[in-house]
Design an enzyme around this catalytic site. Structure first.
Site, PDB file in Angstrom:
ATOM      1  NE  ARG A 119      -1.467  -1.380   3.578  1.00  0.00           N
ATOM      2  CZ  ARG A 119      -1.681  -1.312   4.881  1.00  0.00           C
ATOM      3  NH1 ARG A 119      -2.908  -1.242   5.338  1.00  0.00           N
ATOM      4  NH2 ARG A 119      -0.657  -1.327   5.729  1.00  0.00           N
ATOM      5  CE  LYS A 134       8.509 -14.883  13.240  1.00  0.00           C
ATOM      6  NZ  LYS A 134       8.866 -13.643  14.003  1.00  0.00           N
ATOM      7  CG  ASP A 143       6.896 -11.234  15.811  1.00  0.00           C
ATOM      8  OD1 ASP A 143       6.312 -11.586  14.778  1.00  0.00           O
ATOM      9  OD2 ASP A 143       8.022 -10.702  15.787  1.00  0.00           O
TER      10      ASP A 143
END
Ligand code: NAP
Length: 308
Positions: A37, A90, A168
């Site tokens: 974007r 990932k 994360d």
């Protein structure tokens, strides 16, 4: 053989730091388009959306999806439906079921799906796996503690549901542990600490075991300032194994056994080319399954609000 025509989606930090330099050095791939974007890549065709890119550039053979996990399924489904091989950053998705759905779609279309786990390609990981296979393990402990303000500044998605919070980075440790241990482990208890103003945890303490009662634990914490820790320590009959620096360095009883410059992303693209040529997928969901289990079984504790 002509190179695999590659496109990249979600041009952000990891694309600039790792994907672009690794692709540039790999003759198996030619980057021909990007969709993002806001981000762009110099010297190739850039689009605002994956739909526009897939419609405009039929020569694309494969797509690397590098946006946050909550937004990856839709793009992956579109790419596979259009007949493209897919590389997933990932964690491979926001849920186990959506990745299983992608795996089935890839299989039905004869395409390759790659759930990449970059930390598994850290230099000391294979040597650690071989060492653990050669001895009896008494216990294994993961200490993965880093400063979120340094490593993830202003990444709103990471604190939102599905962004995984401290998992994360923690899932990188789990991707190593699930690769180097000789038997599968499973979670027996966990405590997850959520800042009062966030939907994802800032810290987690997890206990695992396996079929023969091995003691495995993990401490993930994003509030670490000063020295950062990405260590896996195993007590074994052949001495103490320390896999440190995120898997880069292996020591046994304090003596360095393995230390090389890291090549994680070049090795990921080597693997992606291999599976495309072999006509297969590589999707191991074990690290994501452990995260899901921690959310399912873990106690929740609320801690101070977090502000960037
Ligand atoms: P990032 O820079 O915050 O995001 C990557 C790009 O994704 C953004 O630049 C953005 O590009 C796009 N994006 C963001 N929000 C989106 C949304 N709501 N919908 C669609 N696209 C969106 O993140 P990153 O650090 O590169 O991480 C991306 C993935 O790579 C994560 O899964 C992360 O775990 C993994 N990873 C990161 C690192 C690292 O060191 N950063 C290391 C290994 C793996 P546009 O605004 O231009 O669309």
């Amino acid at each position: 053989m002509s190179p695999i025509h590659l496109a990249i989606v979600g041009v952000g930090k990891i694309v600039r730091d790792q994907h672009l330099p690794s692709i540039a050095k790999n003759p198996d791939f030619k980057l021909i388009a990007a969709a993002s974007r806001h981000g762009t890549v110099d010297g190739i065709d850039n689009f605002k959306s994956i739909d526009d890119m897939l419609a405009a550039v039929p020569a694309i053979d494969a797509v690397s999806l590098c946006m946050p996990p909550q937004y990856r399924y839709e793009a992956a489904h579109k790419a596979l439906a259009a007949g493209k091989h897919v590389f997933l950053e990932k964690p491979p998705g926001a849920t186990l079921s959506e990745v299983a759905d992608l795996e089935a779609l890839a299989a039905s279309k004869g395409l390759s799906l790659f759930a990449s786990w970059h930390s598994r390609y850290a230099p000391g990981v294979e040597a650690a796996k071989a060492f653990l296979a050669s001895t009896t393990i008494r216990s294994l402990k993961v200490i993965w503690k880093e400063d979120v303000r340094h490593w993830h500044p202003n990444q709103e998605w990471i604190w939102q549901a599905g962004g995984l919070g401290v998992f994360d980075p923690g899932i990188n440790a789990l991707s190593i542990v699930t690769h180097i241990l000789p038997r599968p482990v499973f979670i027996t208890s966990a405590t997850l600490e959520f800042p009062e103003n966030r939907d994802a945890p800032i810290a987690a303490n997890i206990q695992f075991t396996d079929a023969v009662g091995l003691d495995v634990s993990a401490e993930f914490d994003w509030r670490q300032t000063g020295k950062q820790s990405w260590d896996i320590v195993a007590e074994t009959d052949a001495g103490q194994m320390l896999l440190s620096e995120g898997g880069a360095k292996l020591s046994i009883d304090g003596v360095i056994r393995h230390e090389e410059p890291e090549q994680e992303y070049p090795l990921l693209y080597k693997r992606f080319a291999e599976i495309i040529k072999a006509g297969r997928s590589d999707v191991d969901l074990a690290p994501l399954r452990h995260v899901a289990d921690a959310f399912m079984l873990g106690r929740r504790k609320f801690v101070d609000s977090f502000y960037d």
